[in-house]
Design a protein around this motif. Structure first.
Motif, short mmCIF file in Angstrom:
data_model
loop_
_atom_site.label_atom_id
_atom_site.label_comp_id
_atom_site.label_asym_id
_atom_site.label_seq_id
_atom_site.Cartn_x
_atom_site.Cartn_y
_atom_site.Cartn_z
N VAL A 138 -44.40 -18.69 3.57
CA VAL A 138 -44.79 -19.97 3.11
C VAL A 138 -43.84 -21.22 3.82
CG1 VAL A 138 -44.53 -21.50 0.96
CG2 VAL A 138 -45.44 -19.25 0.81
N ALA A 139 -42.48 -21.14 4.00
CA ALA A 139 -41.86 -21.80 4.47
C ALA A 139 -42.11 -22.29 6.09
CB ALA A 139 -40.42 -21.58 4.56
N THR A 140 -42.37 -21.07 6.66
CA THR A 140 -42.72 -21.17 8.26
C THR A 140 -44.15 -21.71 8.27
OG1 THR A 140 -41.42 -19.08 8.43
CG2 THR A 140 -43.30 -19.67 10.16
N THR A 141 -44.99 -21.59 7.51
CA THR A 141 -46.32 -22.19 7.48
C THR A 141 -46.06 -23.40 7.38
OG1 THR A 141 -47.31 -20.11 6.78
CG2 THR A 141 -48.51 -22.31 6.65
N ALA A 142 -45.58 -23.91 6.29
CA ALA A 142 -45.20 -25.35 6.07
C ALA A 142 -44.76 -26.19 7.19
CB ALA A 142 -44.60 -25.65 4.81
N ILE A 143 -43.55 -25.48 7.72
CA ILE A 143 -43.04 -26.16 8.85
C ILE A 143 -44.20 -26.24 10.15
CG2 ILE A 143 -41.07 -25.89 10.58
CD1 ILE A 143 -39.39 -24.66 8.30
N ALA A 144 -44.87 -25.05 10.37
CA ALA A 144 -45.57 -25.07 11.36
C ALA A 144 -46.87 -26.13 11.38
CB ALA A 144 -46.24 -23.77 11.55
N SER A 189 -48.44 -12.46 13.29
CA SER A 189 -47.49 -11.94 14.52
C SER A 189 -46.69 -12.94 15.36
CB SER A 189 -48.62 -11.37 15.57
OG SER A 189 -49.55 -12.17 16.20
N GLU A 190 -46.91 -14.27 15.07
CA GLU A 190 -46.25 -15.52 15.60
C GLU A 190 -44.60 -15.65 14.83
OE1 GLU A 190 -47.09 -15.82 18.66
OE2 GLU A 190 -48.94 -14.89 18.24
N ILE A 191 -45.18 -15.36 13.45
CA ILE A 191 -43.79 -15.88 12.69
C ILE A 191 -42.36 -15.15 13.18
CG2 ILE A 191 -43.02 -15.67 10.30
CD1 ILE A 191 -46.08 -15.90 9.43
N PRO A 192 -41.35 -15.63 13.33
CA PRO A 192 -41.08 -16.86 12.88
C PRO A 192 -40.99 -18.11 13.98
CG PRO A 192 -39.17 -15.77 13.45
CD PRO A 192 -40.24 -14.96 13.62
N ASP A 193 -41.78 -17.82 14.98
CA ASP A 193 -41.57 -18.80 16.10
C ASP A 193 -42.63 -20.07 15.85
OD1 ASP A 193 -41.95 -20.25 18.64
OD2 ASP A 193 -41.59 -18.22 19.68
N ILE A 194 -42.23 -20.99 15.37
CA ILE A 194 -42.95 -22.31 14.77
C ILE A 194 -43.80 -22.90 15.82
CG2 ILE A 194 -42.66 -24.68 13.72
CD1 ILE A 194 -40.13 -23.31 12.42
N PRO A 195 -43.37 -23.02 17.08
CA PRO A 195 -44.27 -23.66 18.01
C PRO A 195 -45.43 -22.64 18.23
CG PRO A 195 -42.06 -24.12 18.64
CD PRO A 195 -42.05 -23.00 17.48
#
Length: 97
Positions: free
Chosen positions: A20-26, A53-59
């Motif tokens: 959830v945090a990663t998605t929000a930041i993304a 598969s991309e999490i946690p790489d925000i960009p």
């Protein structure tokens, strides 16, 4: 409750919170702006389904969501469109000054 169940439950909770945090930041439109709770609510499932598969790489999560925009839910797409329009408007205002 077995030892495995005792360990697995906190791990699932932690993984869910991280997602959830990663998605929000993304989904932020720029690094200095806070994410909207609407974007978090509407897009977390799509981000997990399409871009886990991309999490946690925000960009990379952000790029994945944009790449897969045609496959996201209508609610998430609406949030992405609104945030993109707001970002473009801010950029135009900054360029005009």
């Amino acid at each position: 409750m077995t030892r495995t169940q005792t360990i697995a439950s906190p791990l699932k909770t932690t993984a869910s919170l991280l997602a959830v945090a990663t998605t929000a930041i993304a989904l932020q439109t720029s690094p200095g702006l806070a994410f909207s709770s609407e974007a978090q609510q509407m897009c977390t499932g799509d981000a997990m389904r399409l871009c886990s598969s991309e999490i946690p790489d925000i960009p990379r999560v952000r790029a994945c969501m944009v790449r897969n925009k045609a496959q996201v839910s209508p609610g998430c797409r609406a949030v992405m469109d609104r945030e993109a329009a707001a970002s473009a408007s801010r950029k135009r205002e900054a360029a005009a000054q």
